[in-house]
Design an enzyme around this catalytic site. Sequence first.
Site, PDB file in Angstrom:
ATOM      1  CB  CYS A 163      20.190  -9.367  -4.489  1.00 23.89           C
ATOM      2  SG  CYS A 163      20.257 -10.286  -2.943  1.00 23.89           S
ATOM      3  CG  HIS A 303      24.448 -10.732  -8.457  1.00 21.40           C
ATOM      4  ND1 HIS A 303      23.920  -9.611  -7.852  1.00 21.40           N
ATOM      5  CD2 HIS A 303      23.985 -11.797  -7.740  1.00 21.40           C
ATOM      6  CE1 HIS A 303      23.166  -9.974  -6.827  1.00 21.40           C
ATOM      7  NE2 HIS A 303      23.196 -11.292  -6.738  1.00 21.40           N
ATOM      8  CD  GLU A 314      27.451 -12.480 -12.399  1.00 20.00           C
ATOM      9  OE1 GLU A 314      27.243 -11.327 -12.832  1.00 20.00           O
ATOM     10  OE2 GLU A 314      27.691 -12.716 -11.195  1.00 20.00           O
ATOM     11  CE  LYS A 336      26.395  -8.047  -4.858  1.00 19.51           C
ATOM     12  NZ  LYS A 336      26.334  -7.679  -6.285  1.00 19.51           N
ATOM     13  CG  HIS A 341      24.920  -9.085  -1.639  1.00 21.86           C
ATOM     14  ND1 HIS A 341      24.207  -8.059  -2.226  1.00 21.86           N
ATOM     15  CD2 HIS A 341      24.424 -10.236  -2.183  1.00 21.86           C
ATOM     16  CE1 HIS A 341      23.325  -8.568  -3.072  1.00 21.86           C
ATOM     17  NE2 HIS A 341      23.446  -9.878  -3.068  1.00 21.86           N
ATOM     18  CG  PHE A 400      17.256 -15.033  -2.161  1.00 17.52           C
ATOM     19  CD1 PHE A 400      18.405 -15.468  -2.797  1.00 17.52           C
ATOM     20  CD2 PHE A 400      17.210 -15.085  -0.779  1.00 17.52           C
ATOM     21  CE1 PHE A 400      19.495 -15.952  -2.080  1.00 17.52           C
ATOM     22  CE2 PHE A 400      18.289 -15.562  -0.045  1.00 17.52           C
ATOM     23  CZ  PHE A 400      19.423 -15.991  -0.696  1.00 17.52           C
TER      24      PHE A 400
END
Length: 412
Positions: A163, A303, A314, A336, A341, A400
């Site tokens: 991502c 994010h 976050e 998002k 996403h 990830f």
Amino acid sequence: MKRRVVITGMGAMSPVGLNVAECWSNTVAGRSGIGPITLLDPAPYTTRIAGEVHGYEAEKFLDRKLAARSDRYTQFAIVAANEAFASAGLGGGAIDPNRLGVIIGTGIGGLGTLETEHSKALEKGVDRISPFFCPMMIGNMASGRVAIELNAKGINYATVTACATSGHAVAAAMDAIRLGRADAILAGGAEAPITMMGLGGFCSLKALSTRNDDPLTASRPFDRDRDGFVMSEGASVVVLEDYDFAMKRGAPILAEMLGAGMTCDAFHITAPAEGGEGSARAMILAMEDAGLTPSDVDYINAHGTSTELNDAGETMAIKTALGEDHARRVMISSTKSVTGHMLGAAGAIELIFCVLAMRDGVVPPTATLVNPDPACDLDYVPGEARQARVDHALSNSFGFGGHNVTLAVGRI
């Protein structure tokens, strides 16, 4: 001294639009692009919703032969790159092809092509595998195809950091221009993960929202009622240029790329480091690279995935990086909430939203935030867009594997 780097062009395809203007207007209005899956039969899956690129027909955008020999993710990349290239005014000999680069990455690549050809091999034999299978599937082909279409003969490769992919692509392009390796680079990401294995894999991971009866509010970053992220497809590309080169040719300068921060959690393959430690370091490094102090930051495009660990981590990271006081003053949103996403394409489109927030004086909302998670107690611009001047913004992307990248952009 570092060469200054500016943004002169932008292109995007996403669940909320087929170009930048559509994506922005729908995002500001809080109109979600998430809905029932149509690209495959969703009945066997626990999640039956996703963010598809609505109204996309390859033949309307690409030559038929090019479309047939390109995976869906590559098609998206070409379309977004063409928009960015045109908006930057780079055609007609405006740049030496040897000084024009492309860095477009993908988290998953040609998964649809892989599935199609694998099924064909099982059903009809391996001798029926398409000769275009490998070049259609591989993750560098979006970057390669875009270069062919635009005659970009300079630096060219693909980033692959889940991502964080397109965020890293932009950071790499900025650094290459700073070093004098190119005068202009198209940078971004593309993704087409809504396939049997893509959907099935994330369902097995139990990472996706199963709010199948309410897709428009299924992606709920920072909300206590969230139940996972919503997978989406699309592409996003920006044109970065050397400032002096852009000025000389009279380019439309949209914003200045000020800096980037890149770190690794070195902690877990999917979960963020405790307290958002790695994410905080990325933000701190980005501000240092940009010559900004925390008080200079007006807006953060988070994010904000709509997962418990990311959203809480976050939030803690922002408090660490900006300090508790300014963290409570800065405007933060997760777009998002309407795009879902876009995986490897998320970072660049969120950078685009930062640029447009500066241009228009409006901060896009976290459209679906109704009941904030107590662990997420900052200003996430809930519900509706907010009129506000934005001079400096950060865009966060975390992937990830523990990959973190923060981009810093400023008004020019």
